[in-house]
Design a protein around this motif. Structure first.
Motif, mmCIF file in Angstrom:
data_model
loop_
_atom_site.group_PDB
_atom_site.id
_atom_site.type_symbol
_atom_site.label_atom_id
_atom_site.label_comp_id
_atom_site.label_asym_id
_atom_site.label_seq_id
_atom_site.Cartn_x
_atom_site.Cartn_y
_atom_site.Cartn_z
ATOM 1 N N LEU A 65 -31.824 -11.955 -43.505
ATOM 2 C CA LEU A 65 -32.215 -13.361 -43.291
ATOM 3 C C LEU A 65 -33.428 -13.377 -43.933
ATOM 4 O O LEU A 65 -34.306 -12.476 -44.070
ATOM 5 N N PRO A 66 -33.542 -14.637 -44.733
ATOM 6 C CA PRO A 66 -34.908 -14.893 -45.400
ATOM 7 C C PRO A 66 -36.065 -14.875 -44.534
ATOM 8 O O PRO A 66 -35.595 -15.515 -43.241
ATOM 9 N N LYS A 67 -37.213 -14.896 -44.562
ATOM 10 C CA LYS A 67 -38.249 -15.190 -43.986
ATOM 11 C C LYS A 67 -38.259 -16.464 -43.260
ATOM 12 O O LYS A 67 -38.654 -16.697 -42.172
ATOM 13 N N GLN A 68 -37.950 -17.495 -43.942
ATOM 14 C CA GLN A 68 -37.986 -18.784 -43.662
ATOM 15 C C GLN A 68 -36.705 -19.576 -43.959
ATOM 16 O O GLN A 68 -36.252 -19.498 -45.026
ATOM 17 N N LEU A 69 -35.800 -19.914 -43.021
ATOM 18 C CA LEU A 69 -34.304 -20.381 -43.280
ATOM 19 C C LEU A 69 -34.415 -21.953 -42.681
ATOM 20 O O LEU A 69 -34.488 -22.075 -41.362
ATOM 21 N N ASP A 70 -34.203 -22.960 -43.478
ATOM 22 C CA ASP A 70 -33.861 -24.289 -42.936
ATOM 23 C C ASP A 70 -32.283 -24.675 -43.562
ATOM 24 O O ASP A 70 -31.987 -24.654 -44.565
ATOM 25 N N ILE A 71 -31.996 -25.548 -42.459
ATOM 26 C CA ILE A 71 -30.559 -25.790 -42.605
ATOM 27 C C ILE A 71 -30.260 -27.261 -42.552
ATOM 28 O O ILE A 71 -31.004 -28.000 -41.360
ATOM 29 N N TRP A 72 -29.800 -28.094 -43.483
ATOM 30 C CA TRP A 72 -29.924 -29.267 -43.566
ATOM 31 C C TRP A 72 -28.586 -29.638 -43.786
ATOM 32 O O TRP A 72 -27.597 -29.236 -44.679
ATOM 33 N N GLY A 73 -28.087 -30.931 -43.029
ATOM 34 C CA GLY A 73 -26.694 -31.446 -43.170
ATOM 35 C C GLY A 73 -26.611 -32.673 -43.659
ATOM 36 O O GLY A 73 -27.508 -33.462 -43.509
ATOM 37 N N VAL A 74 -25.635 -33.091 -44.665
ATOM 38 C CA VAL A 74 -25.497 -34.410 -45.101
ATOM 39 C C VAL A 74 -24.378 -35.047 -44.146
ATOM 40 O O VAL A 74 -23.280 -34.457 -44.106
ATOM 41 N N ALA A 75 -24.635 -36.152 -43.488
ATOM 42 C CA ALA A 75 -23.481 -36.637 -42.626
ATOM 43 C C ALA A 75 -22.315 -37.295 -43.346
ATOM 44 O O ALA A 75 -22.817 -37.916 -44.461
ATOM 45 N N VAL A 76 -21.240 -36.811 -43.005
ATOM 46 C CA VAL A 76 -19.983 -37.353 -43.621
ATOM 47 C C VAL A 76 -19.316 -37.777 -42.252
ATOM 48 O O VAL A 76 -19.222 -37.219 -41.354
ATOM 49 N N PRO A 77 -18.366 -38.855 -42.439
ATOM 50 C CA PRO A 77 -17.690 -39.288 -41.277
ATOM 51 C C PRO A 77 -16.636 -38.759 -40.818
ATOM 52 O O PRO A 77 -16.190 -38.674 -39.793
ATOM 53 N N PHE A 78 -15.867 -38.013 -41.838
ATOM 54 C CA PHE A 78 -14.704 -37.201 -41.397
ATOM 55 C C PHE A 78 -14.375 -36.248 -42.398
ATOM 56 O O PHE A 78 -15.154 -36.038 -43.331
ATOM 57 N N HIS A 79 -13.202 -35.487 -42.150
ATOM 58 C CA HIS A 79 -12.898 -34.310 -42.901
ATOM 59 C C HIS A 79 -12.356 -34.716 -44.145
ATOM 60 O O HIS A 79 -11.201 -34.639 -44.385
ATOM 61 N N ASN A 80 -12.769 -35.257 -45.153
ATOM 62 C CA ASN A 80 -12.255 -35.849 -46.505
ATOM 63 C C ASN A 80 -12.520 -34.860 -47.796
ATOM 64 O O ASN A 80 -13.541 -34.861 -47.942
ATOM 65 N N VAL A 81 -11.519 -34.041 -47.565
ATOM 66 C CA VAL A 81 -11.938 -33.110 -48.826
ATOM 67 C C VAL A 81 -10.270 -33.039 -49.632
ATOM 68 O O VAL A 81 -10.142 -32.220 -50.350
ATOM 69 N N ASP A 82 -9.572 -34.049 -49.322
ATOM 70 C CA ASP A 82 -8.358 -34.119 -50.036
ATOM 71 C C ASP A 82 -8.275 -34.825 -51.392
ATOM 72 O O ASP A 82 -7.305 -35.099 -51.909
ATOM 73 N N SER A 83 -9.271 -35.449 -51.762
ATOM 74 C CA SER A 83 -9.370 -36.083 -53.015
ATOM 75 C C SER A 83 -10.717 -35.839 -53.705
ATOM 76 O O SER A 83 -11.586 -34.959 -53.285
ATOM 77 N N ASN A 84 -10.889 -36.229 -54.937
ATOM 78 C CA ASN A 84 -12.091 -36.160 -55.812
ATOM 79 C C ASN A 84 -13.189 -37.270 -55.455
ATOM 80 O O ASN A 84 -14.273 -37.032 -55.616
ATOM 81 N N SER A 85 -12.840 -38.264 -54.607
ATOM 82 C CA SER A 85 -13.773 -39.249 -54.476
ATOM 83 C C SER A 85 -14.699 -39.061 -53.223
ATOM 84 O O SER A 85 -13.949 -38.563 -52.143
ATOM 85 N N LEU A 86 -15.698 -39.586 -52.993
ATOM 86 C CA LEU A 86 -16.396 -39.641 -52.042
ATOM 87 C C LEU A 86 -16.244 -40.622 -51.077
ATOM 88 O O LEU A 86 -15.912 -42.003 -51.438
ATOM 89 N N THR A 87 -16.524 -40.403 -49.813
ATOM 90 C CA THR A 87 -16.383 -41.682 -48.820
ATOM 91 C C THR A 87 -17.562 -42.601 -49.073
ATOM 92 O O THR A 87 -18.567 -42.264 -49.532
ATOM 93 N N THR A 88 -17.174 -43.914 -49.096
ATOM 94 C CA THR A 88 -18.287 -44.942 -49.245
ATOM 95 C C THR A 88 -19.593 -44.732 -48.335
ATOM 96 O O THR A 88 -19.581 -44.491 -47.181
#
Length: 150
Positions: A113-136
């Motif tokens: 592990l690196p000396k310092q590790l930060d984990i950031w999430g970008v909130a998405v409303p549901f599991h949308n991976v079936d298209s190339n477009s983003l959720t509004t």
């Protein structure tokens, strides 16, 4: 201190949120200066699984940014996660195959592990991976202000 900011995702749907965060950072003048000085590296990784251990090798500070399904945050909102929170998510962050929680556990066991590790999430409303477009509402602007790393 050498720092890597790694956007994890894929080119599909909301899973590209981590990549969009990196795209946003690449526009920042201070990021360009830090990259030119060899202090900062930006990476976009397509579902890295265990190879994530190789990508952060040699960095003292690593910041991971990945899409996280959340009903508690507005779509596109960036929020910090503790490593122990990853295992509690219904759909852990999306590195596919091996999740980040599993990579962190192996990295800790192997002393990688690196000396310092930060984990950031970008909130998405549901599991949308079936298209190339983003959720509004998935917009990754202002990432540099949230990360507060300079």
């Amino acid at each position: 201190m050498k720092t890597a900011i790694i956007g994890i995702g894929s080119p599909f749907g909301d899973d590209q949120a981590g990549w969009l965060a990196i795209d946003s950072l690449q526009e920042e003048p201070w990021v360009k200066a830090q990259e030119a000085a060899g202090i900062l590296t930006l990476q976009k990784l397509d579902r890295p699984g265990m190879s994530l251990l190789e990508h952060w090798h040699g960095y003292d500070h690593v910041m991971l940014i990945d899409a996280v399904i959340s009903t508690q945050h507005a779509p596109g909102m960036l929020f910090k996660l503790q490593p122990e929170e990853l295992a509690l998510l219904e759909f852990p962050t999306s590195s596919h195959g091996f999740g980040i929680a599993e990579v962190l556990a192996l990295g800790e066991t192997l002393g990688l592990l690196p000396k310092q590790l930060d984990i950031w999430g970008v909130a998405v409303p549901f599991h949308n991976v079936d298209s190339n477009s983003l959720t509004t509402g998935i917009v990754c602007t202002g990432v540099a202000d949230v990360l507060d790393w300079k």
